[in-house]
Design a protein around this motif. Sequence first.
Motif, PDB file in Angstrom:
ATOM      1  N   ASN A   1       0.756  -1.239   0.143  1.00 49.39           N
ATOM      2  CA  ASN A   1      -0.159  -0.044   0.160  1.00 49.39           C
ATOM      3  C   ASN A   1       0.786   1.268  -0.037  1.00 49.39           C
ATOM      4  O   ASN A   1       1.705   1.486   1.134  1.00 49.39           O
TER       5      ASN A   1
ATOM      6  N   SER B   1      -0.586   4.221  -0.989  1.00 53.04           N
ATOM      7  CA  SER B   1      -1.356   5.592  -1.070  1.00 53.04           C
ATOM      8  C   SER B   1      -1.077   6.658  -0.344  1.00 53.04           C
ATOM      9  O   SER B   1      -1.439   7.947  -0.805  1.00 53.04           O
ATOM     10  N   ALA B   2       0.132   6.701   0.476  1.00 59.25           N
ATOM     11  CA  ALA B   2       0.743   7.814   1.360  1.00 59.25           C
ATOM     12  C   ALA B   2       2.146   8.261   0.682  1.00 59.25           C
ATOM     13  O   ALA B   2       2.657   8.965   1.393  1.00 59.25           O
TER      14      ALA B   2
ATOM     15  N   LYS C   1       6.555   9.779  -6.420  1.00 56.10           N
ATOM     16  CA  LYS C   1       6.073   8.564  -7.182  1.00 56.10           C
ATOM     17  C   LYS C   1       6.717   9.075  -8.515  1.00 56.10           C
ATOM     18  O   LYS C   1       6.357   9.796  -9.253  1.00 56.10           O
TER      19      LYS C   1
ATOM     20  N   SER D   1       1.831   8.663 -11.330  1.00 57.67           N
ATOM     21  CA  SER D   1       0.356   8.903 -10.686  1.00 57.67           C
ATOM     22  C   SER D   1       0.153   7.649 -10.431  1.00 57.67           C
ATOM     23  O   SER D   1       0.477   6.467 -10.927  1.00 57.67           O
ATOM     24  N   PHE D   2      -0.825   7.559  -9.602  1.00 61.01           N
ATOM     25  CA  PHE D   2      -1.528   6.234  -9.138  1.00 61.01           C
ATOM     26  C   PHE D   2      -2.464   5.820 -10.097  1.00 61.01           C
ATOM     27  O   PHE D   2      -2.955   6.221 -10.788  1.00 61.01           O
TER      28      PHE D   2
ATOM     29  N   THR E   1      -4.795   3.441  -9.617  1.00 58.11           N
ATOM     30  CA  THR E   1      -5.868   3.689  -8.836  1.00 58.11           C
ATOM     31  C   THR E   1      -5.999   4.324  -7.836  1.00 58.11           C
ATOM     32  O   THR E   1      -5.818   5.644  -7.942  1.00 58.11           O
ATOM     33  N   THR E   2      -5.604   3.919  -6.477  1.00 56.94           N
ATOM     34  CA  THR E   2      -5.535   4.760  -5.373  1.00 56.94           C
ATOM     35  C   THR E   2      -4.336   4.576  -4.685  1.00 56.94           C
ATOM     36  O   THR E   2      -4.041   5.127  -3.650  1.00 56.94           O
ATOM     37  N   GLY E   3      -3.385   3.774  -4.943  1.00 57.07           N
ATOM     38  CA  GLY E   3      -2.190   3.411  -4.476  1.00 57.07           C
ATOM     39  C   GLY E   3      -2.159   2.132  -3.466  1.00 57.07           C
ATOM     40  O   GLY E   3      -1.012   1.630  -2.992  1.00 57.07           O
ATOM     41  N   THR E   4      -3.291   1.864  -3.171  1.00 56.35           N
ATOM     42  CA  THR E   4      -3.234   0.347  -2.056  1.00 56.35           C
ATOM     43  C   THR E   4      -3.113  -0.709  -2.839  1.00 56.35           C
ATOM     44  O   THR E   4      -2.593  -1.688  -2.019  1.00 56.35           O
ATOM     45  N   ASP E   5      -3.069  -0.608  -4.234  1.00 50.41           N
ATOM     46  CA  ASP E   5      -2.787  -1.693  -4.971  1.00 50.41           C
ATOM     47  C   ASP E   5      -1.031  -1.836  -5.346  1.00 50.41           C
ATOM     48  O   ASP E   5      -0.671  -2.635  -6.043  1.00 50.41           O
TER      49      ASP E   5
ATOM     50  N   TYR F   1       7.516   6.552   0.570  1.00 55.91           N
ATOM     51  CA  TYR F   1       6.255   6.429   1.597  1.00 55.91           C
ATOM     52  C   TYR F   1       6.692   6.036   2.893  1.00 55.91           C
ATOM     53  O   TYR F   1       7.638   5.075   3.101  1.00 55.91           O
TER      54      TYR F   1
END
Length: 101
Positions: A25, A27-28, A32, A49-50, A52-56, A82
Motif C-alpha cells: 500500500n 497510497s501515502a 512517485k 500517478s497512482f 487507482t488509489t495506491g493501495t494496490d 512512502y
Amino acid sequence: MVIVQNAVGLILEVVCVDENDVAINISAATTKDILIQRPNGFTITRAASFTTTGTDGKIRYITVAGDLIMAGRYKYQGHVVYSGNDRLTSAGAFVVEEALS
C-alpha cells in the motif's frame, strides 16, 4: 505491440511489492516517479500517478512528446517514497523501432 520512435501515449505501469512479491500500500507516497533509461544509457525521471488509489501498489506514467526520441531498447523502473521507505520496483523493458520519416 509495435512502438515507434517519438510515440506518445505509451502506458508504463509498475507495482511496488515486498520481499514476498505482495503489493504494498503506497497510497501515502510522497514521491512517485518512473525512471526511463534510453538506449544510450541516459535516464530521465518522470512524475508518475497512482493507477487507482495506491493501495494496490501500482503507479504509472504515460509517455509524451520527447520521451521516446531514440530507437532501441528502453528500460523503466518505478521509484516510490512512502512512510520513511525509499523503494525501487523491478525494471521492465521495451523496444522502440526507428520511424521511417
